[in-house]
Design an enzyme around this catalytic site. Structure first.
Site, PDB file in Angstrom:
ATOM      1  N   GLY A  72      19.757  10.102 -33.639  1.00 20.33           N
ATOM      2  CA  GLY A  72      19.395  10.746 -32.284  1.00 20.33           C
ATOM      3  C   GLY A  72      20.083   9.815 -31.019  1.00 20.33           C
ATOM      4  O   GLY A  72      20.523  10.465 -29.904  1.00 20.33           O
ATOM      5  N   ALA A  73      20.331   8.696 -31.042  1.00 16.48           N
ATOM      6  CA  ALA A  73      20.988   7.589 -29.968  1.00 16.48           C
ATOM      7  C   ALA A  73      22.436   8.296 -29.820  1.00 16.48           C
ATOM      8  O   ALA A  73      22.805   8.067 -28.698  1.00 16.48           O
ATOM      9  CB  ALA A  73      20.912   6.174 -30.461  1.00 16.48           C
TER      10      ALA A  73
ATOM     11  N   GLY B  86       0.908  -1.252   0.094  1.00 14.63           N
ATOM     12  CA  GLY B  86       0.056  -0.050  -0.078  1.00 14.63           C
ATOM     13  C   GLY B  86       0.977   1.256  -0.192  1.00 14.63           C
ATOM     14  O   GLY B  86       1.904   1.417  -0.698  1.00 14.63           O
ATOM     15  N   GLY B  87       0.440   2.291   0.964  1.00 19.63           N
ATOM     16  CA  GLY B  87       1.037   3.401   0.948  1.00 19.63           C
ATOM     17  C   GLY B  87       2.420   3.413   1.344  1.00 19.63           C
ATOM     18  O   GLY B  87       3.436   4.217   1.036  1.00 19.63           O
TER      19      GLY B  87
END
Length: 517
Positions: free
Chosen positions: A407-408, A172-173
């Site tokens: 771009g790599a 959970g939290g």
């Protein structure tokens, strides 16, 4: 006059009760399962007799009937400071034998206080999570406690290193505190981390989801990428934490713990020349390069099981601590994809926050093509790497081993993205795209007009590769510092590191950049 014996006896008795935690029976059960208690974990992390506890006599603050008079030693969490290899570290270790290690008001306050102390004194934090979650009896105070812990996690981020060990349930939290920390270590057995349990998932969606599929160490390490290390047991988790701390500065104002020898011997390593296959299309294992680049025994890989097309980790080169980001041609040809971009970007930003120089080993054919990648947001995720490198002010040294396309090439820290030194091997290819694709586009008419198209294509591909994609072409435009033999790599990188350790960069004043999350 001496202090009254009765007062000393009372203090000693209270200490005995606090140290007993949930009692001998519960501890015996844990030992039978191969698990350690909260205090045993603390003692194992720190140098002998260096631990100083804070808040031993804290008890819960619940006023509910049948609970108000209950004694909960330390309110289910052990906090304090100690030394790891002589260097100070703060810790909190949840005690599952005391009320299931559930978090209540005072439990949370102890955690918040020790983290505040860590920030103010500039020392790392180790958090050992082993808790049943929020203490229901304290209702809204438990939720408030979690909020205070999360807030302190964020306050500490980029100020001191934060290491979380998941050694039991973390549901959970409670899972968000480790998620806000820098490195997560989860034990292979007796631990789990999730937001919703199998019953909740089934009730909400009708899906049958065994916890092993999403809450185990294996699932988080290889699928979700939520954790960085799998530990075989509690002892192994502590060993990983100790090794990790050995590479990190105490805080963001210090340099990493470099161990630079007084006399540095820089020699050639001719075996490095033998690592690459003759065929540029053949894959090779980048671990061979990393192994020869690092000092013996000085390599700690991070997130080994996740996004294996990129390799990240800490090491030492001639005693200098570095963070390594390397393409892995042996997996997905070393392409950058969504997961590998996230993995690398987060690591780059950590290294920059804590003054760790970056060494980048490049063999990248581009970003991963495909509909799933495009629809999944590869543009946004790839931009995280560009942002991380451009924002980084630590020394950045790049070695282009083979392919560096499009771009790599930029995303792996080219000179245009702020690299301080760029070394390229003679077999490196630096281009907008691969020679075959580029030549077929540029020389399309010549190829179509040729009597033997395949022969003409091969000729033009070779011409393009030799004249437009060599490292010398990039070097002639000052995009490469030097073209070197692979055997010179360790020596040249070490020299570059020594020169750039004193690097200082001033950036425009602003609150923070807006990374494309």
């Amino acid at each position: 006059m001496a202090i009254k014996k009765e007062l000393l006896d009372e203090l000693r008795q209270r200490r005995i009760e606090a140290l007993a935690g949930g009692g001998a029976v519960k501890m015996e059960k844990r030992h039978s399962e191969g698990r350690l208690g909260a205090r045993e974990r603390v003692e194992l992390l720190f140098d002998r007799e260096s631990f100083s506890e804070y808040g031993m006599h804290v008890n819960h603050a619940c006023h509910m009937p049948d609970f108000a008079d209950k004694y909960m030693p330390g309110d289910g969490v052990v906090t304090g400071t100690g030394n790891v290899d002589g260097r100070p570290v703060a810790i909190y270790s949840q005690d599952f034998t005391v009320g299931g290690g559930a978090l209540g008001q005072m439990h949370a306050k102890k955690i918040k206080d020790i983290m505040t102390l860590a920030c103010e004194t500039g020392i790392p934090v180790v958090a050992i999570n082993d808790s049943g979650g929020a203490r229901i009896q304290e209702a809204i105070h438990s939720l408030s406690g979690y909020g205070q812990v999360f807030y302190q996690n964020v306050a500490a981020s980029g100020v001191v290193p934060q290491i979380a060990i998941i050694a039991g349930p973390c549901a959970g939290g409670a899972a968000y505190s480790p998620a806000l920390m820098d490195f997560l270590i989860q034990t292979r057995t007796h631990s789990s981390m999730f937001i919703c349990g199998p019953e909740v998932i089934k009730a909400a969606t009708g899906q049958i989801a065994p916890i092993e599929q999403y809450g185990s160490a294996e699932a988080h390490a290889s699928v979700s990428g939520n954790i960085h290390f799998i530990a075989e047991d509690d002892r192994h988790a502590i060993q990983i934490a100790q090794q990790l701390i050995s590479f990190l500065p105490l805080n963001n104002l210090q340099d990493p713990p470099h161990v630079i020898p007084t006399e540095v011997v820089l020699e050639r390593d001719d075996l490095m020349n033998e690592l690459l296959p003759d065929d540029p299309k053949s894959g090779f294992d980048v671990y061979g390069v990393i192994d020869r680049l690092m000092d013996p025994g000085q390599w700690l890989e991070v997130q080994r099981e996740f996004a294996r097309n990129i390799v990240i980790g800490f090491g030492r080169i001639n005693g200098m601590v570095v963070g390594v980001v390397a393409n892995q041609p042996a997996y997905k040809a070393g392409c950058l994809d969504i997961d590998s971009s996230d993995k690398a970007a987060r690591f780059i930003r950590f290294c920059n926050a804590f003054n760790v120089p970056l060494v980048n080993l490049v063999d990248v054919p581009g970003f991963m093509p495909g509909l799933a990648q495009e629809r999944g947001g590869i543009i946004r995720h790839g931009a995280k790497m560009l942002f991380a490198y451009a924002a980084a002010t630590v020394p950045k040294i790049t070695v282009i081993m083979r392919k560096a396309y499009g771009g790599a090439y930029l995303a792996m820290c080219s000179k245009d993205m702020g690299a301080d030194f760029i070394f390229a091997w003679p077999c490196a290819e630096i281009a907008v795209m691969g020679a075959e694709s580029a030549a077929r586009i540029i020389y399309k008419k010549e190829i179509e007009a040729a009597p033997d198209r395949s022969k003409k294509a091969a000729e033009l591909i070779r011409f393009y590769r030799e004249h437009f994609a060599t490292p010398y072409q990039a070097a002639s435009r000052d995009m490469v510092t030097d073209v070197i033999e692979p055997s010179e790599t360790r020596a040249r990188v070490a020299q570059a590191l020594r020169i750039s350790l004193t690097k200082r960069v001033t950036r425009p004043a602003k609150k923070h950049g807006l990374i494309p999350l």
